[in-house]
Design a protein around this motif. Structure first.
Motif, short mmCIF file in Angstrom:
data_model
loop_
_atom_site.label_atom_id
_atom_site.label_comp_id
_atom_site.label_asym_id
_atom_site.label_seq_id
_atom_site.Cartn_x
_atom_site.Cartn_y
_atom_site.Cartn_z
N GLY A 24 -35.73 51.56 43.77
CA GLY A 24 -34.51 50.81 44.11
C GLY A 24 -33.35 51.17 43.21
N ARG A 25 -33.61 51.28 41.92
CA ARG A 25 -32.52 51.62 40.98
C ARG A 25 -31.96 53.02 41.25
N PHE A 26 -32.85 53.96 41.50
CA PHE A 26 -32.41 55.34 41.79
C PHE A 26 -31.63 55.38 43.10
N GLU A 27 -32.13 54.69 44.10
CA GLU A 27 -31.45 54.69 45.41
C GLU A 27 -30.07 54.03 45.31
N LYS A 28 -30.02 52.88 44.63
CA LYS A 28 -28.74 52.16 44.54
C LYS A 28 -27.69 52.95 43.76
N LYS A 29 -28.17 53.80 42.82
CA LYS A 29 -27.23 54.64 42.08
C LYS A 29 -26.60 55.70 42.99
N GLY A 30 -27.29 56.02 44.10
CA GLY A 30 -26.75 57.00 45.04
C GLY A 30 -27.50 58.32 45.05
N LEU A 31 -28.62 58.36 44.34
CA LEU A 31 -29.42 59.59 44.32
C LEU A 31 -30.29 59.65 45.57
N LYS A 32 -30.74 60.86 45.89
CA LYS A 32 -31.50 61.04 47.13
C LYS A 32 -32.93 61.47 46.83
N LEU A 88 -30.47 56.34 33.74
CA LEU A 88 -31.19 55.22 34.36
C LEU A 88 -32.48 54.92 33.60
N ILE A 89 -33.14 55.97 33.10
CA ILE A 89 -34.44 55.82 32.44
C ILE A 89 -34.30 55.24 31.03
N GLY A 90 -33.33 55.75 30.25
CA GLY A 90 -33.15 55.28 28.88
C GLY A 90 -33.78 56.21 27.86
N LEU A 91 -33.97 55.72 26.64
CA LEU A 91 -34.48 56.54 25.54
C LEU A 91 -36.01 56.55 25.52
N THR A 92 -36.58 57.56 24.85
CA THR A 92 -38.04 57.69 24.80
C THR A 92 -38.72 56.42 24.31
N LYS A 96 -35.87 51.07 21.46
CA LYS A 96 -34.54 51.55 21.10
C LYS A 96 -33.66 51.76 22.32
N SER A 97 -34.27 51.63 23.48
CA SER A 97 -33.57 51.89 24.73
C SER A 97 -32.74 50.67 25.14
N PRO A 98 -31.46 50.87 25.50
CA PRO A 98 -30.62 49.71 25.83
C PRO A 98 -31.15 48.92 27.02
N MET A 99 -30.82 47.64 27.06
CA MET A 99 -31.10 46.83 28.24
C MET A 99 -30.34 47.45 29.42
N ASN A 100 -30.82 47.14 30.61
CA ASN A 100 -30.28 47.74 31.84
C ASN A 100 -30.71 49.19 32.05
N THR A 101 -31.54 49.72 31.14
CA THR A 101 -32.24 50.97 31.43
C THR A 101 -33.68 50.59 31.80
N ILE A 102 -34.37 51.48 32.49
CA ILE A 102 -35.74 51.15 32.93
C ILE A 102 -36.66 50.90 31.74
N ARG A 103 -36.62 51.81 30.75
CA ARG A 103 -37.50 51.61 29.58
C ARG A 103 -37.05 50.41 28.74
#
Ligand code: CMP
Length: 144
Positions: A24-32, A88-92, A96-103
């Motif tokens: 859903g996140r990838f699609e809503k961003k506009g990726l295919k 969209l994924i965030g940091l390893t 340490k990965s910001p909120m609103n990223t998947i990780r």
């Protein structure tokens, strides 16, 4: 053809039922989405995928983990898709990965960081060729 990247939801993400949320996140961003499958990787595939980490202290554990259950492997296409997917994924490290990223939103452990995304266009090509046969990817220009 448009830029492509390889993204894989790891066994922890599949087990935690995050496939729909992530797509859903990838699609809503506009990726295919141009290819996807659920696959439990062999040791051989995992070794090839993570070849650059061979010899690191976490390497054997990483292989045990990634081969421990089904992985949801995907190919995404779009403008600057490698860097877009990585934002969209965030940091390893999920902590340490910001909120609103998947990780950042779903993880707390570097060894259980839910998802993988290629780090460059070149490694994207390599990883897509490792995980997918040509006929498992729809042609560029096909609308899905
Ligand atoms: P990934 O993007 O799939 O690429 C390499 C993976 O190695 C990384 O995500 C982490 O899941 C894993 N990794 C990196 N550092 C460590 C670590 N210190 N301990 C365990 N796993 C790690």
């Amino acid at each position: 053809t448009a830029e492509r990247t390889f993204v894989a939801i790891k066994p922890d993400g599949v087990q935690r039922k995050l496939i729909g949320e992530i797509i859903g996140r990838f699609e809503k961003k506009g990726l295919k989405l141009v290819g996807c499958k659920l696959i439990q990787p062999s040791r051989k595939l995992a070794e090839k995928h993570y070849a650059e980490h061979k010899g690191k202290p976490f390497y054997e554990g990483l292989l045990d983990f990634i081969t421990s259950g089904p992985v949801f492997a995907m190919v995404w296409e779009g403008k600057e898709v490698v860097s877009t997917a990585r934002s969209l994924i965030g940091l390893t490290d999920p902590l340490k990965s910001p909120m609103n990223t998947i990780r950042g939103d779903f993880g707390i452990c570097v060894g259980r960081n839910i998802i993988h995304g290629s780090d460059s266009v070149e490694s994207g090509k390599r990883e897509i060729n490792l995980w997918f046969a040509k006929n498992e990817i729809v042609k560029s220009g096909v609308t899905i």
